[in-house]
Structures are given as structure tokens and as C-alpha cells.
Design a protein around this motif. Structure first.
Motif, PDB file in Angstrom:
ATOM      1  N   ILE A  32      -3.807  34.706  42.676  1.00 42.82           N
ATOM      2  CA  ILE A  32      -2.418  34.307  42.484  1.00 42.82           C
ATOM      3  C   ILE A  32      -2.242  32.789  42.547  1.00 42.82           C
ATOM      4  CG2 ILE A  32      -0.071  34.493  43.393  1.00 42.82           C
ATOM      5  CD1 ILE A  32      -0.824  37.241  44.492  1.00 42.82           C
ATOM      6  N   VAL A  33      -1.678  32.235  41.465  1.00 40.52           N
ATOM      7  CA  VAL A  33      -1.214  30.847  41.447  1.00 40.52           C
ATOM      8  C   VAL A  33       0.284  30.933  41.727  1.00 40.52           C
ATOM      9  CG1 VAL A  33      -1.015  28.731  40.085  1.00 40.52           C
ATOM     10  CG2 VAL A  33      -2.971  30.271  39.734  1.00 40.52           C
ATOM     11  N   SER A  34       0.644  30.861  42.990  1.00 39.47           N
ATOM     12  CA  SER A  34       2.024  31.168  43.397  1.00 39.47           C
ATOM     13  C   SER A  34       3.008  30.069  43.030  1.00 39.47           C
ATOM     14  CB  SER A  34       2.086  31.399  44.907  1.00 39.47           C
ATOM     15  OG  SER A  34       1.897  30.178  45.608  1.00 39.47           O
ATOM     16  N   MET A  35       2.519  28.828  42.887  1.00 39.42           N
ATOM     17  CA  MET A  35       3.319  27.625  42.644  1.00 39.42           C
ATOM     18  C   MET A  35       4.087  27.177  43.880  1.00 39.42           C
ATOM     19  SD  MET A  35       2.279  26.641  39.798  1.00 39.42           S
ATOM     20  CE  MET A  35       3.278  25.150  39.756  1.00 39.42           C
ATOM     21  N   GLU A  36       3.849  27.825  45.027  1.00 40.92           N
ATOM     22  CA  GLU A  36       4.343  27.256  46.282  1.00 40.92           C
ATOM     23  C   GLU A  36       3.543  26.000  46.618  1.00 40.92           C
ATOM     24  OE1 GLU A  36       5.817  29.920  49.520  1.00 40.92           O
ATOM     25  OE2 GLU A  36       4.518  31.388  48.508  1.00 40.92           O
ATOM     26  N   ASN A  37       2.297  25.967  46.160  1.00 40.28           N
ATOM     27  CA  ASN A  37       1.417  24.819  46.288  1.00 40.28           C
ATOM     28  C   ASN A  37       0.361  24.937  45.198  1.00 40.28           C
ATOM     29  OD1 ASN A  37      -0.633  26.652  47.289  1.00 40.28           O
ATOM     30  ND2 ASN A  37       0.442  26.579  49.269  1.00 40.28           N
ATOM     31  N   ASN A  38      -0.644  24.068  45.243  1.00 40.08           N
ATOM     32  CA  ASN A  38      -1.652  24.094  44.180  1.00 40.08           C
ATOM     33  C   ASN A  38      -2.904  24.877  44.569  1.00 40.08           C
ATOM     34  OD1 ASN A  38      -2.749  22.351  46.042  1.00 40.08           O
ATOM     35  ND2 ASN A  38      -3.003  20.627  44.630  1.00 40.08           N
ATOM     36  N   GLN A  39      -2.757  25.789  45.514  1.00 44.37           N
ATOM     37  CA  GLN A  39      -3.863  26.625  45.938  1.00 44.37           C
ATOM     38  C   GLN A  39      -3.817  27.981  45.231  1.00 44.37           C
ATOM     39  OE1 GLN A  39      -6.204  25.181  48.076  1.00 44.37           O
ATOM     40  NE2 GLN A  39      -4.876  23.439  47.589  1.00 44.37           N
ATOM     41  N   VAL A  40      -4.961  28.641  45.145  1.00 43.38           N
ATOM     42  CA  VAL A  40      -5.054  29.974  44.558  1.00 43.38           C
ATOM     43  C   VAL A  40      -5.317  30.987  45.667  1.00 43.38           C
ATOM     44  CG1 VAL A  40      -6.304  31.462  42.955  1.00 43.38           C
ATOM     45  CG2 VAL A  40      -5.929  29.066  42.378  1.00 43.38           C
ATOM     46  N   LEU A  41      -4.486  32.029  45.721  1.00 42.42           N
ATOM     47  CA  LEU A  41      -4.714  33.124  46.659  1.00 42.42           C
ATOM     48  C   LEU A  41      -5.658  34.116  45.991  1.00 42.42           C
ATOM     49  CD1 LEU A  41      -1.047  33.748  47.878  1.00 42.42           C
ATOM     50  CD2 LEU A  41      -2.876  32.636  49.155  1.00 42.42           C
ATOM     51  N   LYS A  42      -6.851  34.234  46.511  1.00 37.74           N
ATOM     52  CA  LYS A  42      -7.889  35.061  45.888  1.00 37.74           C
ATOM     53  C   LYS A  42      -7.792  36.519  46.348  1.00 37.74           C
ATOM     54  CE  LYS A  42     -10.204  31.850  43.589  1.00 37.74           C
ATOM     55  NZ  LYS A  42     -11.607  31.531  43.895  1.00 37.74           N
ATOM     56  N   ASN A  43      -8.136  37.411  45.436  1.00 39.71           N
ATOM     57  CA  ASN A  43      -8.294  38.845  45.746  1.00 39.71           C
ATOM     58  C   ASN A  43      -7.057  39.432  46.435  1.00 39.71           C
ATOM     59  OD1 ASN A  43     -11.002  38.705  44.776  1.00 39.71           O
ATOM     60  ND2 ASN A  43     -11.617  37.844  46.752  1.00 39.71           N
ATOM     61  N   GLN A  44      -5.958  39.440  45.694  1.00 44.12           N
ATOM     62  CA  GLN A  44      -4.695  39.909  46.236  1.00 44.12           C
ATOM     63  C   GLN A  44      -4.169  41.106  45.451  1.00 44.12           C
ATOM     64  OE1 GLN A  44      -2.991  38.138  48.960  1.00 44.12           O
ATOM     65  NE2 GLN A  44      -5.063  37.279  49.083  1.00 44.12           N
ATOM     66  N   SER A  45      -3.193  41.778  46.045  1.00 44.97           N
ATOM     67  CA  SER A  45      -2.426  42.826  45.365  1.00 44.97           C
ATOM     68  C   SER A  45      -0.952  42.457  45.437  1.00 44.97           C
ATOM     69  CB  SER A  45      -2.649  44.188  46.032  1.00 44.97           C
ATOM     70  OG  SER A  45      -3.970  44.631  45.851  1.00 44.97           O
ATOM     71  N   ILE A  46      -0.243  42.682  44.340  1.00 43.67           N
ATOM     72  CA  ILE A  46       1.198  42.416  44.290  1.00 43.67           C
ATOM     73  C   ILE A  46       1.917  43.756  44.203  1.00 43.67           C
ATOM     74  CG2 ILE A  46       3.075  41.286  43.043  1.00 43.67           C
ATOM     75  CD1 ILE A  46       0.982  39.399  41.830  1.00 43.67           C
ATOM     76  N   LYS A  70      11.453  43.437  41.779  1.00 49.49           N
ATOM     77  CA  LYS A  70      11.189  42.297  42.651  1.00 49.49           C
ATOM     78  C   LYS A  70       9.822  42.424  43.306  1.00 49.49           C
ATOM     79  CE  LYS A  70      15.997  41.153  43.704  1.00 49.49           C
ATOM     80  NZ  LYS A  70      15.949  39.931  42.873  1.00 49.49           N
ATOM     81  N   ILE A  71       9.329  41.293  43.787  1.00 51.64           N
ATOM     82  CA  ILE A  71       8.056  41.287  44.503  1.00 51.64           C
ATOM     83  C   ILE A  71       8.329  41.734  45.930  1.00 51.64           C
ATOM     84  CG2 ILE A  71       6.155  39.861  45.319  1.00 51.64           C
ATOM     85  CD1 ILE A  71       6.686  38.036  42.859  1.00 51.64           C
ATOM     86  N   LEU A  72       7.845  42.935  46.241  1.00 55.61           N
ATOM     87  CA  LEU A  72       8.092  43.516  47.558  1.00 55.61           C
ATOM     88  C   LEU A  72       7.122  42.969  48.596  1.00 55.61           C
ATOM     89  CD1 LEU A  72       9.617  45.676  49.270  1.00 55.61           C
ATOM     90  CD2 LEU A  72       7.841  47.296  48.573  1.00 55.61           C
ATOM     91  N   GLU A  73       5.871  42.808  48.177  1.00 59.55           N
ATOM     92  CA  GLU A  73       4.852  42.378  49.124  1.00 59.55           C
ATOM     93  C   GLU A  73       3.657  41.830  48.373  1.00 59.55           C
ATOM     94  OE1 GLU A  73       2.790  44.173  53.219  1.00 59.55           O
ATOM     95  OE2 GLU A  73       4.028  45.459  51.940  1.00 59.55           O
ATOM     96  N   ILE A  74       2.963  40.895  48.998  1.00 59.20           N
ATOM     97  CA  ILE A  74       1.697  40.373  48.494  1.00 59.20           C
ATOM     98  C   ILE A  74       0.675  40.557  49.608  1.00 59.20           C
ATOM     99  CG2 ILE A  74       0.447  38.331  47.691  1.00 59.20           C
ATOM    100  CD1 ILE A  74       3.145  37.280  46.614  1.00 59.20           C
ATOM    101  N   VAL A  75      -0.373  41.318  49.326  1.00 59.91           N
ATOM    102  CA  VAL A  75      -1.330  41.646  50.388  1.00 59.91           C
ATOM    103  C   VAL A  75      -2.756  41.414  49.906  1.00 59.91           C
ATOM    104  CG1 VAL A  75       0.188  43.337  51.478  1.00 59.91           C
ATOM    105  CG2 VAL A  75      -1.373  44.086  49.688  1.00 59.91           C
ATOM    106  N   PRO A  76      -3.640  41.003  50.815  1.00 63.14           N
ATOM    107  CA  PRO A  76      -5.056  40.858  50.445  1.00 63.14           C
ATOM    108  C   PRO A  76      -5.649  42.205  50.071  1.00 63.14           C
ATOM    109  CG  PRO A  76      -4.574  39.743  52.523  1.00 63.14           C
ATOM    110  CD  PRO A  76      -3.374  40.581  52.201  1.00 63.14           C
ATOM    111  N   MET A  77      -6.629  42.198  49.202  1.00 60.26           N
ATOM    112  CA  MET A  77      -7.285  43.437  48.779  1.00 60.26           C
ATOM    113  C   MET A  77      -7.957  44.141  49.952  1.00 60.26           C
ATOM    114  SD  MET A  77      -7.017  44.300  45.549  1.00 60.26           S
ATOM    115  CE  MET A  77      -8.496  45.244  45.187  1.00 60.26           C
ATOM    116  N   THR A  78      -8.274  43.388  50.996  1.00 59.75           N
ATOM    117  CA  THR A  78      -8.925  43.987  52.161  1.00 59.75           C
ATOM    118  C   THR A  78      -7.958  44.822  52.996  1.00 59.75           C
ATOM    119  OG1 THR A  78      -8.500  41.905  53.335  1.00 59.75           O
ATOM    120  CG2 THR A  78     -10.689  42.202  52.350  1.00 59.75           C
ATOM    121  N   ASP A  79      -6.639  44.617  52.797  1.00 57.99           N
ATOM    122  CA  ASP A  79      -5.647  45.389  53.553  1.00 57.99           C
ATOM    123  C   ASP A  79      -5.383  46.710  52.843  1.00 57.99           C
ATOM    124  OD1 ASP A  79      -5.556  43.152  55.075  1.00 57.99           O
ATOM    125  OD2 ASP A  79      -3.422  42.742  54.806  1.00 57.99           O
ATOM    126  N   PRO A  80      -5.355  47.806  53.579  1.00 58.89           N
ATOM    127  CA  PRO A  80      -5.092  49.102  52.942  1.00 58.89           C
ATOM    128  C   PRO A  80      -3.635  49.247  52.521  1.00 58.89           C
ATOM    129  CG  PRO A  80      -5.212  49.353  55.323  1.00 58.89           C
ATOM    130  CD  PRO A  80      -5.570  47.927  55.031  1.00 58.89           C
TER     131      PRO A  80
END
Length: 455
Positions: free
Chosen positions: A31-45, A51-61
């Protein structure tokens, strides 16, 4: 793979009919969220009701059945882009085909937010149909019919025109050249009273300084800056001497005036819609005929393309659009663009489409290429089309980032756009207000539009 295709099909069929699943997951994305210039790797939206309800790492069930999960396959997700200088087609005798085609051309290019800059009542109907889910399209912000020397006759009539456009439901006012100072001030005063933003070209009688000081929200095309730096203003007033957009006088610019103009722009919190591609294509030295068979022209009618050629050809015949005249002008515009940007003047992504050789959606990628060549970073370019666009209409808490609680308006592409701008030219998937459109559907719509204009 078969299961994944089935999931795409189920979601897509429902989204295309605008009865999409209330809650679903797009997994395995960066995810390139545009909150900053970092990339959130391996996520689920997780998307719920648009609407975006939640953003969670793939490691979270998370607990979803297979029909509610789309595998993003490691793609990159960024907020949908903006086209903040659009000339939305007008519905002719109730025929909205060209309007609807333009909306699909934007979506197919990941352009999810559009500011119309020449209004017509049919645009209000188009917006309502998109909001109601009758047709697919980006989020629209509409200017009313333009204020110009041709449409405005007196200050009183100008003020009434502002009131009429506010009442009709337009979001913005567009100013074209030819306004007198009295007419401009009447527009400015009434617009401020009614709290409706306005912007556009700078009328020669009004000038840049008065425009900046009296309420312009945005200056289109960086208009007025060159004129404000020409010591002999009488030369600006003569179109034969000045040429289009004062192109022929760029070597007479007094750059010592620019810092004062930049400060004035910042002081009055004025935004800039540079439209670099309009000048590169319309007023560039590449011959008009060479654009006739450019790849994206297949989505435009032969009549439209010919009208664009007819618009550019007279300048070519006068000898204005030669490399000798044009290149110094384009170089200066790039310098002006980066000077304003580096000083902190907020930029909004805008290409002026459909306008001379700028096809909806595709022209935004030409604009992005030119912004990059001028020296703007990939992150800042993305910001002009997402965060900045949302801030322009004071909606930064509603869209423009990939963030919990915001509208699910985003695009999936193969590579990281912070490193590869070209990847945005071919979205893998587009999500608009929660509705899912995959590459198969986008290609289907592009093919349909091409077939409509076969020649």
C-alpha cells in the motif's frame, strides 16, 4: 487460479450491476497510502459499504469466506488519481454516449476524481446518475458555464450568474479571459458571499496581482505569470505580438519580478493547475497531423480529432509553432512550474481533457511524464492527484489517501509507482467508492469505445 478467477467474476458481476458485496477483502497487496512516502508491505484492505473498514497485515488472521476475498497477488495500491481540469462532453439532445465514454476512459486510467471546468446542465444530470449508481464514473466536481467576455455583459449580470450557478448546484466557477475589472470584482464579491470557489484564466484587464488578491482558488495553466513579468504590458495586449498565451514574448520576461509573484501566490493560498501537456501538445512544435494516429486517438471520433487538428493548424501556418519559438517557452514553463512547486505553492493534477490531443484519462499520464521530466518527484506527483486534490475541496478526511474510514477509491498496479510511474498506465484493478472493476472489465469498456469510433 480457477478459484481466484471465480472470485473476480462474482465480485465483478455484482459491482458492474452496482449491487456489490457490502464487505470484502483485497489481500496480498503493498500500500502506497500517501500519508507519507513509505510502502506498507503485505497488507489486506477490508472494504465495507464503499469505505475502507480496516487495513491489516497479511500475518493477522481475518474471518472471510472465499467469495469475499480478492488476491491482489503482490500488486501495489495507491489512491485514485485526479483530473482537475476536464472539459466534460455535453449531452446532445439527451444523448449522453460521449459523456459516459469519457467516464470509462477516466476509470480505465485510474482517474477517479474529476473537476469539470466548462459547465453545462447535462453535467449535473451526469453527476446525479453516477451518484445514484445508474452508470459508472469517477467522483465529479462541476464548474458552471464559464464567465468570459462573451458571457458577461455587466457587473450586475455577472453577480446574478454567480447566484444562478450556486443555486443550480455547481461546485465551482470557471473564469475565462475578457472580463473587465468591475465584472471580475462583482464575481469575486458574490462568490465569497456564497462560499463557492472560483478560478481559471487571468483576464488581461484584471491581471495576475488582482486575481491573486481577490479570491482565485486556482490559476489554470499558470496563466498570468508571464504577462505579469513583461515590463512593457502594451506588448502583452497585442495578440499579434504576444502570440498564444504570450508565447512569443518569453524572452522579454523580467525574472526579478518572479519572487514577489510567488510570495503573493503563497500569501493568498492560491492553487496551481499547470496543464503541462496542453502546451506540449496544442502549442508544441510537433505537427498536428502526427497526433492523428497516436494510440489513444482510437477512443475519439474522427470528427473530434479533426477539430483538434483544425485548432492547431492555423498557428502552424502562421509560423508560430516552430521549435525556435516553442522550446524556450516550454522550458520557461517548466522552470516556472518547479519554482512555484519548490516554494510550496500547492499543485493539482490537471491535463485539460478532452482538449487538443488530450484524451480523457490517457492525458493524465502524459501530464505525469512531463511533471517528472520537469523535476517533480514521484511522491509529489502522486500527491497532486490524491491528497492535494482532496484538500482543494476541503475533503481530505473523505478521500485522497488509503486510510481507515476513507472512501475506497484506489488503484492496483503491478509495480511501485513511487519508483515506476509508467506502471500507472495500466491498472490491474480499479476500486471506485467500493465498486470493483478488474482489467478484464476495463479492457472490455475500452474495446467498446474503440468500436464506437471505428474508422
Amino acid at each position: 487460479m480457477k478459484k481466484l478467477l471465480t472470485v473476480f467474476f462474482i465480485l465483478f458481476q455484482s459491482s458492474y450491476n452496482f449491487g456489490f458485496a457490502q464487505t470484502y477483502v483485497i489481500s496480498n497487496v503493498n500500500i502506497v497510502s500517501m500519508e507519507n512516502n513509505q510502502v506498507l508491505k503485505n497488507q489486506s484492505i477490508i472494504v465495507d459499504d464503499g469505505k475502507i473498514l480496516e487495513i491489516v497485515p497479511m500475518t493477522d488472521p481475518f474471518d472471510f469466506d472465499g467469495n469475499q476475498i480478492i488476491d491482489g497477488k503482490g500488486s501495489y495500491v495507491y489512491p485514485g488519481l485526479a483530473e482537475f481540469h476536464s472539459h466534460i462532453p455535453v449531452a446532445q439532445n439527451g444523448d449522453s454516449q460521449l459523456q459516459e465514454e469519457a467516464m470509462w476512459l477516466y476509470l480505465a486510467n485510474g482517474v477517479l476524481h474529476v473537476r469539470g471546468m466548462i459547465g453545462h446542465p447535462s453535467h449535473l444530470d451526469l453527476k446525479a446518475r453516477i451518484v445514484n449508481g445508474e452508470i459508472a464514473g469517477p467522483r465529479l466536481f462541476l464548474s458552471g458555464p464559464s464567465f468570459s467576455g462573451g458571457s458577461v455583459s455587466t457587473p450586475e449580470q455577472a453577480a446574478q450568474m454567480v447566484r444562478d450557478e450556486k443555486t443550480a448546484g455547481y461546485d465551482h466557477l470557471k473564469l475565462h479571459p475578457g472580463l473587465s475589472m468591475d465584472e471580475f470584482m462583482a464575481i469575486s464579491k458574490t462568490a465569497k458571499e456564497l462560499d463557492i470557489p472560483f478560478g481559471g484564466h487571468v483576464s488581461l484587464e484584471v491581471g495576475l496581482e488582482a486575481s491573486l488578491k481577490n479570491g482565485y482558488k486556482s490559476i489554470e495553466h499558470m496563466d498570468g505569470y508571464i504577462e505579469a513579468m513583461i515590463p512593457d504590458y502594451s506588448r502583452v495586449l497585442d495578440p499579434e505580438i504576444a502570440g498564444p498565451f504570450t508565447m512569443l514574448l518569453v524572452d522579454e520576461v523580467d525574472l526579478s519580478i518572479l519572487p514577489e509573484l510567488v510570495d503573493l501566490t503563497l500569501e493568498n493560498k492560491v492553487w496551481m493547475a499547470p496543464t503541462l501537456t496542453l502546451f506540449d501538445r496544442f502549442f508544441g512544435w510537433k505537427p498536428a497531423e502526427e497526433y492523428r494516429n497516436a494510440p489513444e486517438m482510437k477512443y475519439m471520433s474522427a470528427q473530434q480529432i479533426q477539430s483538434w487538428i483544425n485548432a492547431k493548424t492555423p498557428y502552424e501556418e502562421k509560423g508560430i509553432l516552430t521549435e525556435e519559438y516553442v522550446q524556450p517557452y516550454l522550458d520557461f514553463r517548466n522552470k516556472l512550474f518547479m519554482t512555484l512547486h519548490n516554494a510550496g505553492v500547492p499543485m493539482i493534477l490537471a491535463s485539460d481533457s478532452p482538449q487538443v490531443f488530450n484524451v480523457p484519462g490517457f492525458s493524465i499520464h502524459h501530464e505525469i511524464d512531463l511533471m517528472s521530466k520537469a523535476g517533480m518527484s514521484n511522491f509529489e506527483i502522486l500527491k497532486t492527484g490524491s491528497v492535494n486534490a482532496a484538500k482543494y475541496f476541503d475533503q481530505e478526511n473523505e478521500w485522497g489517501m488509503i486510510k481507515v474510514g476513507m472512501s475506497a477509491d484506489f488503484v492496483l498496479v503491478e509495480n511501485n509507482p513511487l519508483e515506476d510511474l509508467n506502471t500507472m498506465k495500466k491498472p490491474v484493478m480499479v476500486v471506485m467508492n467500493g465498486k470493483v472493476y478488474d482489467r478484464i472489465e476495463l479492457e472490455k469498456q475500452l474495446n467498446r469505445i474503440e468500436a464506437n469510433h471505428k474508422r
